[in-house]
Design an enzyme around this catalytic site. Structure first.
Site, PDB file in Angstrom:
ATOM      1  N   HIS A  60     -10.210   2.320  11.669  1.00  0.00           N
ATOM      2  CA  HIS A  60     -10.078   1.450  10.941  1.00  0.00           C
ATOM      3  C   HIS A  60      -8.643   1.299  10.656  1.00  0.00           C
ATOM      4  CE1 HIS A  60      -9.846  -0.931   7.154  1.00  0.00           C
ATOM      5  NE2 HIS A  60      -8.992  -0.345   6.034  1.00  0.00           N
ATOM      6  N   TYR A  63       0.607  -1.710   0.177  1.00  0.00           N
ATOM      7  CA  TYR A  63       0.311  -0.113   0.267  1.00  0.00           C
ATOM      8  C   TYR A  63       1.126   1.344   0.171  1.00  0.00           C
ATOM      9  CZ  TYR A  63      -4.028   2.916   1.261  1.00  0.00           C
ATOM     10  OH  TYR A  63      -4.649   3.859   0.856  1.00  0.00           O
ATOM     11  N   VAL A  87       0.330   0.158   8.554  1.00  0.00           N
ATOM     12  CA  VAL A  87      -0.571   0.366   8.279  1.00  0.00           C
ATOM     13  C   VAL A  87      -0.497   1.819   9.555  1.00  0.00           C
ATOM     14  CG1 VAL A  87      -2.298  -0.008   9.624  1.00  0.00           C
ATOM     15  CG2 VAL A  87      -1.445  -1.963   9.077  1.00  0.00           C
TER      16      VAL A  87
END
Length: 183
Positions: free
Chosen positions: A91, A28, A84
């Site tokens: 979330h 990501y 992350v």
């Protein structure tokens, strides 16, 4: 700051037979992921191992991909990589907790997994942890997987089968013919 601290590191794991590791990465944040993959590859190669690499959409898919690979291939261990970064919603908590929980549950079933999914507050924290010449968390995750493979080889035989046993079309009961039975 954590980057100035020093920590004890175990000596590199050694093997008398080749080791094959699957690196599963959620890219990501591509530059962060690439740095961690570089560190993981270098550590695996330094231990004389081979690696394969797959990408998954996000950190939540990393444990699933590892579980599938364990059931359908022949890897000795796994390196879970991703990043992350905290955002504005909850979330972040879900992704951090559930990806970690999935990896932990697979590990408790006997898989040799090094968890290198970064959970950080901001991009700079991720960068420092990912860079090979800084904290090298990708290399650390690979080292963890390799140490677990070494323990698994020391203590026993093959470890296959994650989750439930697959259903079979026919059952055989001692002394009876083939076919399903009813009680």
């Amino acid at each position: 700051m954590a980057s100035s601290e020093t920590h004890y590191t175990l000596p590199r794991a050694e093997f008398d037979k080749p080791v094959k590791i699957l690196i599963v990465v959620a890219p990501y944040y591509k530059d962060i992921a690439d740095a961690m993959v570089s560190g993981a590859k270098a550590e695996i190669e330094a231990a004389g191992g081979d690696w394969d690499l797959i990408e998954v959409p996000g950190a939540l898919e990393v444990p699933t991909a590892i579980g599938i690979a364990e059931r359908m291939s022949n890897f000795d261990g796994y390196v879970a990589l991703g990043c992350v970064i905290r955002g504005e919603t909850t979330h972040y908590d879900t992704v951090c907790n559930d990806s970690s929980r999935g990896i932990t549950l697979l590990g408790l079933q006997g898989l040799c997994i090094g968890n290198g999914i970064l959970t950080v507050e901001n991009y700079e924290q991720a960068r420092v942890r990912a860079e090979v010449d800084e904290q090298n968390k990708g290399g650390g995750a690979a080292a963890a997987a390799l140490h677990l493979v070494a323990l698994a080889r020391k203590w026993g035989g093959a470890r296959k089968g994650v989750g439930f046993a697959p259903a079979r079309d026919e059952f055989q009961i001692a002394g009876e013919g083939k076919g399903p039975t009813t009680a």
